[in-house]
Design a protein around this motif. Structure first.
Motif, mmCIF file in Angstrom:
data_model
loop_
_atom_site.group_PDB
_atom_site.id
_atom_site.type_symbol
_atom_site.label_atom_id
_atom_site.label_comp_id
_atom_site.label_asym_id
_atom_site.label_seq_id
_atom_site.Cartn_x
_atom_site.Cartn_y
_atom_site.Cartn_z
ATOM 1 N N PRO A 76 14.078 22.358 69.649
ATOM 2 C CA PRO A 76 13.424 21.431 70.643
ATOM 3 C C PRO A 76 12.196 22.088 71.209
ATOM 4 O O PRO A 76 11.165 21.404 71.605
ATOM 5 C CB PRO A 76 14.533 21.415 71.783
ATOM 6 N N GLY A 77 12.151 23.393 71.011
ATOM 7 C CA GLY A 77 10.599 24.039 71.685
ATOM 8 C C GLY A 77 9.660 23.877 70.652
ATOM 9 O O GLY A 77 8.380 24.424 70.938
ATOM 10 N N ALA A 78 9.778 23.707 69.574
ATOM 11 C CA ALA A 78 8.499 23.615 68.125
ATOM 12 C C ALA A 78 7.481 22.939 68.625
ATOM 13 O O ALA A 78 7.652 21.462 69.220
ATOM 14 C CB ALA A 78 9.214 23.093 66.954
ATOM 15 N N ARG A 79 6.392 23.441 68.387
ATOM 16 C CA ARG A 79 5.151 22.529 68.520
ATOM 17 C C ARG A 79 4.356 22.594 67.341
ATOM 18 O O ARG A 79 4.082 23.804 66.893
ATOM 19 C CB ARG A 79 4.331 23.008 69.843
ATOM 20 N N TRP A 80 3.704 21.659 66.768
ATOM 21 C CA TRP A 80 2.976 21.884 65.507
ATOM 22 C C TRP A 80 1.450 21.855 66.167
ATOM 23 O O TRP A 80 1.023 21.028 66.734
ATOM 24 C CB TRP A 80 3.166 20.725 64.727
ATOM 25 N N ALA A 81 0.826 22.764 65.476
ATOM 26 C CA ALA A 81 -0.755 22.606 65.685
ATOM 27 C C ALA A 81 -1.176 22.333 64.449
ATOM 28 O O ALA A 81 -1.154 21.402 63.774
ATOM 29 C CB ALA A 81 -1.104 23.890 66.303
ATOM 30 N N ALA A 82 -1.960 23.483 63.826
ATOM 31 C CA ALA A 82 -2.746 23.254 62.595
ATOM 32 C C ALA A 82 -1.605 23.178 61.501
ATOM 33 O O ALA A 82 -1.729 22.377 60.414
ATOM 34 C CB ALA A 82 -3.709 24.390 62.320
ATOM 35 N N SER A 83 -0.356 23.754 61.480
ATOM 36 C CA SER A 83 0.654 23.652 60.725
ATOM 37 C C SER A 83 2.016 24.186 61.573
ATOM 38 O O SER A 83 1.837 24.781 62.595
ATOM 39 C CB SER A 83 0.646 24.705 59.688
ATOM 40 N N PRO A 84 3.039 23.664 61.046
ATOM 41 C CA PRO A 84 4.312 23.986 61.596
ATOM 42 C C PRO A 84 4.683 25.348 61.668
ATOM 43 O O PRO A 84 4.152 26.052 60.942
ATOM 44 C CB PRO A 84 5.341 23.154 61.072
ATOM 45 N N GLY A 85 5.463 25.646 62.752
ATOM 46 C CA GLY A 85 5.711 27.156 62.594
ATOM 47 C C GLY A 85 7.105 27.517 61.740
ATOM 48 O O GLY A 85 7.188 26.790 60.877
ATOM 49 N N GLN A 86 7.715 28.568 61.940
ATOM 50 C CA GLN A 86 8.744 28.697 61.185
ATOM 51 C C GLN A 86 9.882 27.940 61.525
ATOM 52 O O GLN A 86 10.379 27.852 62.575
ATOM 53 C CB GLN A 86 9.133 30.425 61.422
ATOM 54 N N PRO A 87 10.634 27.422 60.562
ATOM 55 C CA PRO A 87 11.820 26.506 60.764
ATOM 56 C C PRO A 87 13.181 27.313 61.055
ATOM 57 O O PRO A 87 13.054 28.616 60.587
ATOM 58 C CB PRO A 87 11.950 25.750 59.265
ATOM 59 N N ILE A 88 13.900 26.803 61.788
ATOM 60 C CA ILE A 88 15.275 27.233 61.990
ATOM 61 C C ILE A 88 15.977 27.498 60.772
ATOM 62 O O ILE A 88 16.904 28.463 60.496
ATOM 63 C CB ILE A 88 16.087 26.657 63.039
#
Length: 111
Positions: A76-88
């Motif tokens: 739920p805290g994931a935020r996408w900027a230029a690319s998504p972060g590390q997935p769970i």
């Protein structure tokens, strides 16, 4: 995804982004059936140029070609900027990885 997660947890605060593209003969934008996941928490995208599958191959699976029939789970805290972060959690095929996906998503299924 639909039967094991969305249908069984209708009040879970989930957002599903389903990206479709042509990989098999007969696949096309007109083939896209939004009833497959049939839930208002699902947003569908058509990726004509396989941008997402190429990105997943390059940044997640390290496999040549286009990755498809694959899931990426973000918290739920994931935020996408230029690319998504590390997935769970990330795996494929989606149906073949149901147990892994259920294990990873279970903490987020409470309403």
């Amino acid at each position: 995804m639909h039967d094991e997660i969305l249908a069984k947890h209708p009040s879970a605060r989930l957002k599903v982004l389903a990206v479709w593209f042509n990989m098999l003969p007969g696949d096309s934008r007109t083939f896209l059936d939004t009833r497959v996941l049939g839930d208002p928490r699902v947003t569908y995208f058509w990726d004509q140029n396989h941008v997402v599958g190429g990105w997943v191959s390059e940044h997640v699976t390290d496999q040549p070609g286009i990755t498809w029939d694959f899931y990426l789970l973000y918290g739920p805290g994931a935020r996408w900027a230029a690319s998504p972060g590390q997935p769970i959690s990330a795996d494929g095929s989606v149906i073949g990885s149901t147990a892994e996906l259920m294990s990873a998503i279970r903490p987020y299924l409470s309403p």
